[in-house]
Scaffold this active site. Structure first.
Site, PDB file in Angstrom:
ATOM      1  N   GLU A  46     -60.696 -29.169   2.487  1.00 23.14           N
ATOM      2  CA  GLU A  46     -60.114 -29.811   3.668  1.00 23.14           C
ATOM      3  C   GLU A  46     -58.921 -29.031   4.193  1.00 23.14           C
ATOM      4  OE1 GLU A  46     -61.327 -32.103   5.465  1.00 23.14           O
ATOM      5  OE2 GLU A  46     -62.996 -32.564   4.147  1.00 23.14           O
ATOM      6  N   TYR A  91     -52.052 -18.845   8.965  1.00 22.92           N
ATOM      7  CA  TYR A  91     -51.230 -20.034   8.677  1.00 22.92           C
ATOM      8  C   TYR A  91     -50.954 -20.107   7.175  1.00 22.92           C
ATOM      9  CZ  TYR A  91     -52.556 -21.334  13.411  1.00 22.92           C
ATOM     10  OH  TYR A  91     -52.758 -21.337  14.769  1.00 22.92           O
ATOM     11  N   TYR A 129     -54.297 -36.565   7.979  1.00 22.92           N
ATOM     12  CA  TYR A 129     -55.721 -36.211   8.000  1.00 22.92           C
ATOM     13  C   TYR A 129     -56.208 -35.811   6.607  1.00 22.92           C
ATOM     14  CZ  TYR A 129     -59.925 -33.553   8.099  1.00 22.92           C
ATOM     15  OH  TYR A 129     -61.177 -33.105   7.777  1.00 22.92           O
ATOM     16  N   ASP A 147     -59.458 -35.843  12.665  1.00 24.84           N
ATOM     17  CA  ASP A 147     -59.126 -34.468  13.031  1.00 24.84           C
ATOM     18  C   ASP A 147     -59.387 -34.264  14.516  1.00 24.84           C
ATOM     19  OD1 ASP A 147     -61.888 -34.453  13.178  1.00 24.84           O
ATOM     20  OD2 ASP A 147     -62.146 -32.615  12.021  1.00 24.84           O
TER      21      ASP A 147
END
Length: 367
Positions: A46, A91, A129, A147
């Site tokens: 996830e 990220y 989330y 999401d």
């Protein structure tokens, strides 16, 4: 919001949820994380799926779970190894948060993820989330996992005029999502909504005729599908141009280290500049002359950057005034986690034979 606002009756809502789950059972794609009940592996998947295409995340997931099969294994890993395994996904704060959370799980939770939404939400880097997805998929808790796909699906079901990236719109969607959520199969329901948004309820070319929820979709009924979702006005991205300097000396390349905070904190990279997005290099580097090695493009925050790569034979003193700088040869260079732009240039250097290609594949994980 009451159930009447979305459904004529409770039975209508249950039938819609059942139709969605039946559709999901028939068409769901066989991704590797859908074959596990391990909460740790579900959590990893996830986090990877945020900001990453599903097909691309699959390869990273398999590699990651091979390297770090448990939270304890991840907690023991050096940060450099974790960042290297993440290289190319971008990220990088996600990877650092995974490591920090794994240390909490291994150190204080007996190696097991919390089995409650609130406990998951308390882990470093876990937001609503991710907590909802893991709670529902791994532990069967009836918690929504909303999401970007979910926001698009429900903004159309509701024909929602409020921006979905503002609190009022998000709250409306979450309430509607919770009303439709199957309490018998909450994990499958959350994944079914994601699957619907990824394959049928597409941003620009929705396939409404195949949608199992078309019967309750107000946007389809009113002809506003392509007008949903609504977003608030966002700041436009900016562009900048600059250059990246690759200093070469005796088969090694010069790397600088970024500050401990901010963009790509603590990473090593080939020096570059692109004012105002990235400050100018020291004069000796900025004005160095060398051979044109092509262009690369990269993006971060609001910036879209184009860099001309220049290969420069190192002269004495060129690398001075570059804190944390050092020289790295082929094997070491291949093993280091690098930001995406530098990773692409590393691959170019190996392919061109400007630095000796190591025995293992240098480009593994690079963009």
């Amino acid at each position: 919001m009451t159930k009447k606002k979305l459904f004529d009756s409770r039975r209508d809502g249950e039938q819609a949820a059942s139709a969605l789950l039946d559709w999901y059972d028939r068409v769901r794609r066989p991704f590797p994380w859908r074959g596990t009940t391990d909460p740790y592996k579900i959590w990893i998947s996830e986090v990877m799926l945020q900001q990453t295409q599903t097909s691309r995340a699959a390869d990273y997931y398999l590699r990651w779970t091979g390297l770090f099969p448990t939270a304890e294994a991840l907690a023991r890993a050096p940060e450099e190894d974790v960042l290297k395994a993440w290289e190319g996904l971008g990220y990088y704060g996600r990877a650092r948060n995974l490591l920090a959370a794994a240390k909490v799980i291994a150190g204080t939770l007996g190696g097991r993820l919390p089995e409650s939404y609130e406990g998951l939400l308390a882990l470093p880097g876990v937001g609503p989330y991710t907590a909802g997805a893991v709670a529902s998929i791994a532990f069967g808790l009836p918690v929504p996992a909303v999401d970007a796909n979910g926001k698009r699906v429900f903004s159309r079901l509701l024909d929602l005029e409020n921006p979905v990236d503002r609190s009022a719109g998000e709250e409306t969607i979450r309430e509607a999502f919770a009303l439709l959520l199957s309490h018998d199969r909450p994990g499958d329901f959350n994944q079914a909504v994601m699957e619907l948004g990824a394959t049928l309820c597409l941003p620009r070319s929705p396939k409404c005729g195949k949608c199992p929820l078309s019967g309750i979709c107000r946007a389809r009924e009113r002809g506003t599908v392509l007008l949903r979702p609504v977003f608030s006005g966002k700041e436009k991205g900016e562009t900048a141009e600059g250059k990246m300097i690759v200093l070469l000396r005796e088969g090694k390349a010069f790397l600088r280290k970024r500050p401990s905070r901010g963009l790509w904190a603590g990473f090593e990279e080939f020096p570059w500049e692109a004012p105002p997005a990235e400050p100018p290099l020291p004069s000796a580097l900025s004005h160095a002359e060398g051979a044109d090695f092509g262009l690369i493009r990269c993006s971060f925050t609001r910036w879209r950057i184009t860099l001309r790569v220049v290969i420069v034979p190192a002269q004495d003193g060129m690398e001075q005034n570059t804190p944390g700088g050092r020289w790295a040869g082929g094997d070491e260079l291949a093993s280091l986690p690098l930001p995406s732009g530098s990773a692409r240039v590393r691959k170019m250097l190996f392919r061109a034979g400007l630095i000796a290609c190591p025995s293992r594949r240098p480009e593994a994980g690079a963009e």
